[in-house]
Design a protein around this motif. Structure first.
Motif, PDB file in Angstrom:
ATOM      1  N   GLY A   1     -13.106   3.455  22.074  1.00 25.07           N
ATOM      2  CA  GLY A   1     -14.384   4.019  21.678  1.00 25.07           C
ATOM      3  C   GLY A   1     -14.413   5.529  21.748  1.00 25.07           C
ATOM      4  O   GLY A   1     -15.053   6.189  20.928  1.00 25.07           O
ATOM      5  N   ILE A   2     -13.722   6.095  22.721  1.00 26.42           N
ATOM      6  CA  ILE A   2     -13.679   7.549  22.864  1.00 26.42           C
ATOM      7  C   ILE A   2     -12.791   8.173  21.796  1.00 26.42           C
ATOM      8  O   ILE A   2     -13.148   9.188  21.191  1.00 26.42           O
ATOM      9  CB  ILE A   2     -13.170   7.935  24.266  1.00 26.42           C
ATOM     10  N   ALA A   3     -11.651   7.544  21.530  1.00 23.15           N
ATOM     11  CA  ALA A   3     -10.655   8.164  20.663  1.00 23.15           C
ATOM     12  C   ALA A   3     -10.752   7.726  19.205  1.00 23.15           C
ATOM     13  O   ALA A   3     -10.353   8.467  18.315  1.00 23.15           O
ATOM     14  CB  ALA A   3      -9.249   7.845  21.177  1.00 23.15           C
ATOM     15  N   GLY A   4     -11.266   6.519  18.956  1.00 19.82           N
ATOM     16  CA  GLY A   4     -11.123   5.930  17.637  1.00 19.82           C
ATOM     17  C   GLY A   4     -12.285   6.158  16.693  1.00 19.82           C
ATOM     18  O   GLY A   4     -13.367   6.593  17.080  1.00 19.82           O
ATOM     19  N   THR A   5     -12.041   5.857  15.432  1.00 21.54           N
ATOM     20  CA  THR A   5     -13.072   5.880  14.408  1.00 21.54           C
ATOM     21  C   THR A   5     -13.727   4.507  14.344  1.00 21.54           C
ATOM     22  O   THR A   5     -13.266   3.552  14.972  1.00 21.54           O
ATOM     23  CB  THR A   5     -12.450   6.201  13.039  1.00 21.54           C
ATOM     24  N   THR A   6     -14.816   4.402  13.575  1.00 19.35           N
ATOM     25  CA  THR A   6     -15.508   3.118  13.415  1.00 19.35           C
ATOM     26  C   THR A   6     -14.556   2.063  12.876  1.00 19.35           C
ATOM     27  O   THR A   6     -14.620   0.887  13.263  1.00 19.35           O
ATOM     28  CB  THR A   6     -16.706   3.280  12.467  1.00 19.35           C
TER      29      THR A   6
ATOM     30  N   GLY B   1     -18.239  -0.107  23.022  1.00 21.58           N
ATOM     31  CA  GLY B   1     -17.343   0.406  21.988  1.00 21.58           C
ATOM     32  C   GLY B   1     -17.905   1.611  21.253  1.00 21.58           C
ATOM     33  O   GLY B   1     -17.199   2.602  21.030  1.00 21.58           O
ATOM     34  N   PHE B   2     -19.190   1.527  20.880  1.00 22.33           N
ATOM     35  CA  PHE B   2     -19.776   2.618  20.099  1.00 22.33           C
ATOM     36  C   PHE B   2     -20.490   3.647  20.965  1.00 22.33           C
ATOM     37  O   PHE B   2     -20.698   4.777  20.537  1.00 22.33           O
ATOM     38  CB  PHE B   2     -20.729   2.043  19.042  1.00 22.33           C
TER      39      PHE B   2
END
Length: 206
Positions: free
Chosen positions: A31-36, A168-169
């Motif tokens: 959630g910190i590093a990734g895109t949707t 996650g978001f």
């Protein structure tokens, strides 16, 4: 009449999944590093897996799980090895940082999501505790609700959906903190400890 079993299921589900575990630790990092595109499939895997396992427990699969100790032993060995390996990878990132904030964006399109889904599937389905907690325990509690069991199940499934979506978001709110490399090293250190502890507990059957 049906509200109370649903609320009870919601609270019971949250009490199990909110605790720090391998799923939560990995999803937080995603959630910190990734895109949707990367986070959404991982959230879906977590919530859908919980729903399937809870439904399996309600439908009586818990008795089958308890009667198949050899299957759980195999899962325990493989799951422990996977968790310990992931812990060592996280520990390696603490010593030799790899620019974690860019990790999810540097891979080819689709590859990040694919890796996230496969890792989350392994963290979920190779953990023998998940079968005991959801299939056996939650299934038993649900079946004890008599006429309200399906409302209880709806509450428990909703708990998974709410928690994993929020984690996650919601984790992206921490991105300003993790713009500093030291923050990633601290997070990976925590993840390494969590994964190693769980892996060793699973290995010895605790």
């Amino acid at each position: 009449m049906h509200l109370m079993p649903a609320v009870f299921g919601l609270m019971t589900g949250l009490s199990l999944i909110v605790a720090i575990g391998s799923q939560n630790a990995y999803l937080l990092r995603l959630g910190i590093a990734g895109t949707t595109r990367v986070v959404l499939p991982a959230v879906v895997v977590c919530a859908a897996s919980d729903a399937v396992l809870i439904l399996a427990g309600v439908l009586g699969v818990g008795a089958l799980v308890q009667s198949a100790p050899m299957a759980l032993t195999v899962i325990r060995v493989v799951g422990a090895a996977f968790l310990i390996t992931y812990a060592l990878m996280a520990a390696r990132r603490v010593i030799w940082p790899d620019g974690g904030a860019l990790e999810a964006r540097e891979v080819a399109p689709g590859a990040g999501a694919r890796r996230a889904v496969l890792t989350m599937l392994a963290l979920t389905w190779l953990n023998p505790h998940v079968y005991l907690d959801t299939v056996v325990m939650l299934g038993s509690i649900a079946n004890g609700q008599s006429q309200g069991r399906w409302w209880w199940v709806a509450g428990a499934v909703a708990a998974s959906m709410i928690w994993f979506t929020a984690l996650g978001f919601g984790a992206r709110l921490l991105r300003p903190v993790f713009s500093r490399p030291v923050a990633w090293r601290v997070l990976d250190g925590v993840i390494a400890v969590v994964m190693l502890t769980l892996g060793l507990r699973i290995a010895v059957g605790v």
